[in-house]
Design a protein around this motif. Structure first.
Motif, PDB file in Angstrom:
ATOM      1  N   SER A 112      -0.175   6.178 -10.688  1.00  0.00           N
ATOM      2  CA  SER A 112      -1.804   6.549 -10.552  1.00  0.00           C
ATOM      3  C   SER A 112      -2.060   7.809  -9.811  1.00  0.00           C
ATOM      4  O   SER A 112      -3.140   8.150  -9.438  1.00  0.00           O
ATOM      5  N   VAL A 113      -0.821   8.266  -9.332  1.00  0.00           N
ATOM      6  CA  VAL A 113      -1.051   9.432  -8.603  1.00  0.00           C
ATOM      7  C   VAL A 113      -0.484  10.917  -9.202  1.00  0.00           C
ATOM      8  O   VAL A 113       0.360  10.857  -9.788  1.00  0.00           O
ATOM      9  N   GLU A 114      -1.564  11.657  -9.147  1.00  0.00           N
ATOM     10  CA  GLU A 114      -1.319  12.862  -9.906  1.00  0.00           C
ATOM     11  C   GLU A 114      -0.633  13.783  -8.953  1.00  0.00           C
ATOM     12  O   GLU A 114      -1.322  14.336  -8.076  1.00  0.00           O
ATOM     13  N   TYR A 115       0.705  14.187  -9.033  1.00  0.00           N
ATOM     14  CA  TYR A 115       1.184  15.156  -8.057  1.00  0.00           C
ATOM     15  C   TYR A 115       2.057  16.223  -8.613  1.00  0.00           C
ATOM     16  O   TYR A 115       2.600  17.262  -7.861  1.00  0.00           O
ATOM     17  N   THR A 168       0.767  -1.179  -0.066  1.00  0.00           N
ATOM     18  CA  THR A 168      -0.096   0.110  -0.059  1.00  0.00           C
ATOM     19  C   THR A 168       0.763   1.276   0.083  1.00  0.00           C
ATOM     20  O   THR A 168       1.668   1.258   0.705  1.00  0.00           O
ATOM     21  N   LEU A 169       0.490   2.211  -1.188  1.00  0.00           N
ATOM     22  CA  LEU A 169       1.376   3.211  -0.964  1.00  0.00           C
ATOM     23  C   LEU A 169       0.165   4.369  -0.415  1.00  0.00           C
ATOM     24  O   LEU A 169      -1.060   4.523  -0.798  1.00  0.00           O
ATOM     25  N   LYS A 170       0.834   5.249   0.473  1.00  0.00           N
ATOM     26  CA  LYS A 170       0.044   6.459   1.218  1.00  0.00           C
ATOM     27  C   LYS A 170       0.704   7.688   0.975  1.00  0.00           C
ATOM     28  O   LYS A 170       2.005   7.699   0.993  1.00  0.00           O
ATOM     29  N   ILE A 171      -0.042   8.709   0.122  1.00  0.00           N
ATOM     30  CA  ILE A 171       0.580   9.747  -0.172  1.00  0.00           C
ATOM     31  C   ILE A 171      -0.398  10.865   0.570  1.00  0.00           C
ATOM     32  O   ILE A 171      -1.569  10.945   0.535  1.00  0.00           O
ATOM     33  N   LYS A 172       0.078  11.955   1.142  1.00  0.00           N
ATOM     34  CA  LYS A 172      -0.131  13.186   1.718  1.00  0.00           C
ATOM     35  C   LYS A 172       0.096  14.463   0.818  1.00  0.00           C
ATOM     36  O   LYS A 172       1.068  14.511   0.977  1.00  0.00           O
TER      37      LYS A 172
END
Length: 290
Positions: free
Chosen positions: A250-253, A213-217
């Motif tokens: 899949s994360v837009e940063y 699991t990847l967690k991004i804040k």
């Protein structure tokens, strides 16, 4: 009507906050637990400061109030937590304990229900001071083995440890960045460092799992998670890092800078067991975010 699914969900979120400080957690119910913070993850020297932080996080993240009791043993911590509900914070210091206990009504003592309280009153015991004047022989004669517990509690003695009886379901780590980042090269570097630390923890704990699991804040404190399950166990960097990079795609940063990156490995088999009705306490285990 009751909403047990909601209660369990909120309980999990509360325990996730607990796990930010310690993994030595002994649940008493869905909404109550003992925490041993003698050695805590954040290195905070005063337990009352930890309690204040936990109360604040529960209010900010869940919009709920919580009462906290702080002391040097379980009996006094439980008494303190009940002392100023519903939004209380009470500390019983060792030098204050005997005076505090002396003023307690006998009904507040551990294991003293209505029947026992009535018997206590018949013996002339209505508070902690009167209980302390009773000998061990007298209390055990009237109350059996539990008389020894009353004898020790009246003197501020409770040697029972906080017992964390649980199955570890995941191991994780996270890194809060010194500055928000949005450049892909910077994000990949930070992801690498988190993955290396995760592998070290997995090996140290001899933990094996199949789900990453990847967690991004983000900079605005919003956060997302992305997970992927593999048939092979995720125990080495050459298995974890490529999978973490895949999740990151899949994360837009680029227009949404990142403040925190976290990775955890979990064992989906234990999660399935929990859904089938394994002992309730298993629902309190969370990723070991630090």
């Amino acid at each position: 009507s009751g909403r047990m699914d909601v209660y369990k969900s909120v309980s999990r979120q509360i325990h996730e906050i607990f796990h930010e400080y310690t993994d030595i957690i002994e649940p008493l119910s869905l909404d109550e637990a003992f925490l041993d913070v003698t050695e805590n993850k954040k290195g905070i020297s005063l337990a009352v400061d930890i309690a204040k932080e936990i109360k604040q996080k529960i209010r900010e993240q869940l919009n709920l109030v919580a009462s906290a009791g702080i002391s040097y043993n379980k009996f006094l911590a439980k008494i303190a937590s009940d002392y100023r509900k519903p939004d209380g914070l009470c500390t019983i210091h060792p030098e204050q304990a005997l005076d505090f206990i002396a003023r307690l009504p006998i009904e507040s003592f551990w294991g003293v229900g209505p029947v026992t309280a009535k018997k206590m009153h018949m013996l002339g015991i209505s508070n902690g001071f009167q209980l302390r004047k009773c000998s061990l022989e007298m209390l055990t004669a009237h109350f059996g083995k539990v008389g020894a517990l009353y004898y020790e509690c009246a003197r501020g003695i409770d040697e029972r440890p906080v017992e964390a009886v649980r199955i570890r379901k995941s191991i994780g780590c996270e890194r809060t960045l010194e500055r928000d980042i949005s450049a892909r090269s910077s994000v990949i570097i930070e992801l690498y460092h988190v993955a290396v630390e995760l592998i070290e923890r997995l090996q140290r704990k001899d933990f094996k799992g199949n789900t990453l699991t990847l967690k991004i804040k983000f900079h605005d404190f919003s956060q997302i998670t992305r997970s992927m399950t593999q048939s092979q166990e995720l125990t080495t960097l050459d298995r974890v890092l490529p999978l973490a990079k895949e999740l990151l795609k899949s994360v837009e940063y680029e227009q949404h800078p990142i403040r925190l990156i976290g990775l955890s490995v979990s064992n989906p088999k234990e999660e399935v067991d929990e859904q089938r009705g394994t002992w309730e306490q298993l629902s309190f285990e969370f990723s070991e975010w630090e």
